[in-house]
Design a protein around this motif. Sequence first.
Motif, PDB file in Angstrom:
ATOM      1  N   TRP A 105       0.718  -1.219   0.204  1.00  0.00           N
ATOM      2  CA  TRP A 105      -0.068   0.072   0.035  1.00  0.00           C
ATOM      3  C   TRP A 105       0.921   1.279  -0.021  1.00  0.00           C
ATOM      4  CZ3 TRP A 105       0.418  -3.256   4.230  1.00  0.00           C
ATOM      5  CH2 TRP A 105       0.867  -2.872   5.307  1.00  0.00           C
ATOM      6  N   ASP A 114       5.238   5.296   5.436  1.00  0.00           N
ATOM      7  CA  ASP A 114       3.720   4.715   5.387  1.00  0.00           C
ATOM      8  C   ASP A 114       2.837   5.755   5.341  1.00  0.00           C
ATOM      9  OD1 ASP A 114       1.220   3.356   5.976  1.00  0.00           O
ATOM     10  OD2 ASP A 114       2.023   2.083   7.196  1.00  0.00           O
ATOM     11  N   ARG A 134      -0.188   6.167   5.560  1.00  0.00           N
ATOM     12  CA  ARG A 134      -1.050   6.022   6.775  1.00  0.00           C
ATOM     13  C   ARG A 134      -0.634   6.978   8.004  1.00  0.00           C
ATOM     14  NH1 ARG A 134      -2.491   0.151   8.003  1.00  0.00           N
ATOM     15  NH2 ARG A 134       0.005   0.211   8.360  1.00  0.00           N
TER      16      ARG A 134
END
Length: 232
Positions: free
Chosen positions: A121, A145, A147
């Motif tokens: 991702w 990341d 996120r």
Amino acid sequence: MQPHHFWQELLPPAPPAPAETAAHDAAHDAAYPARLADGRRLLLPIRPLQDSGEGLASLIINQASFAVTRALAADLAARLAPLRPEIIVGLPTLGLTLAAAVAEALGHSRYVPLGNSRKFWYEDALSLPVSSVTTPGQQKRLYIDPRMLPLLEGRRVALVDDVISSGQSIVAGLSLLKQCDVRPVAIAAAMLQTSRYVEALAAFDADIVENIHACFATPLLVRGSDSLWRSA
């Protein structure tokens, strides 16, 4: 000392050295005594740089005892506290060990680890190539990341690594954070290994050099005709 004995304990403060044997002129056999702010010393093995006659003091923090890691983290946390960092970002791989401990010492509940491994991702736009002095010839990529971005937005960020040597890893971390519109309020490391990093960091951001914090600094060492090491 046996190789596995290094980085396991902090020695108590030693009496001040006479002027003629000041720390920068002292001779060392196989270990360099790095000093923390409170005077305690950590013996670091000296690694010869091939056949150059030069050497560097070495710290492998994920091989250090928990007590030493906690002490280094507490030292850095005390240095960073006046800057009020709200989130710690750690550089892989060894910097993650220290970054987590520093964040905890500051009373944080978590930190943001950067990584060299791409999860499915992740976004390529949030990565860049990076190399390290300790892994020459190995080209990696540095990722964040996506996120984790809300944890950084509008917050006071400190970027942490275990050792700053050539400055390549720190500049990569700064560059990646810049892609995320983040400029750290501070850079922190357990050890500044020589001053080679200054040029690289100054070329990237001259002002950030003033906001580097470390437990201790170690010089470039040269081996004399007596086989002992002294500061270059």
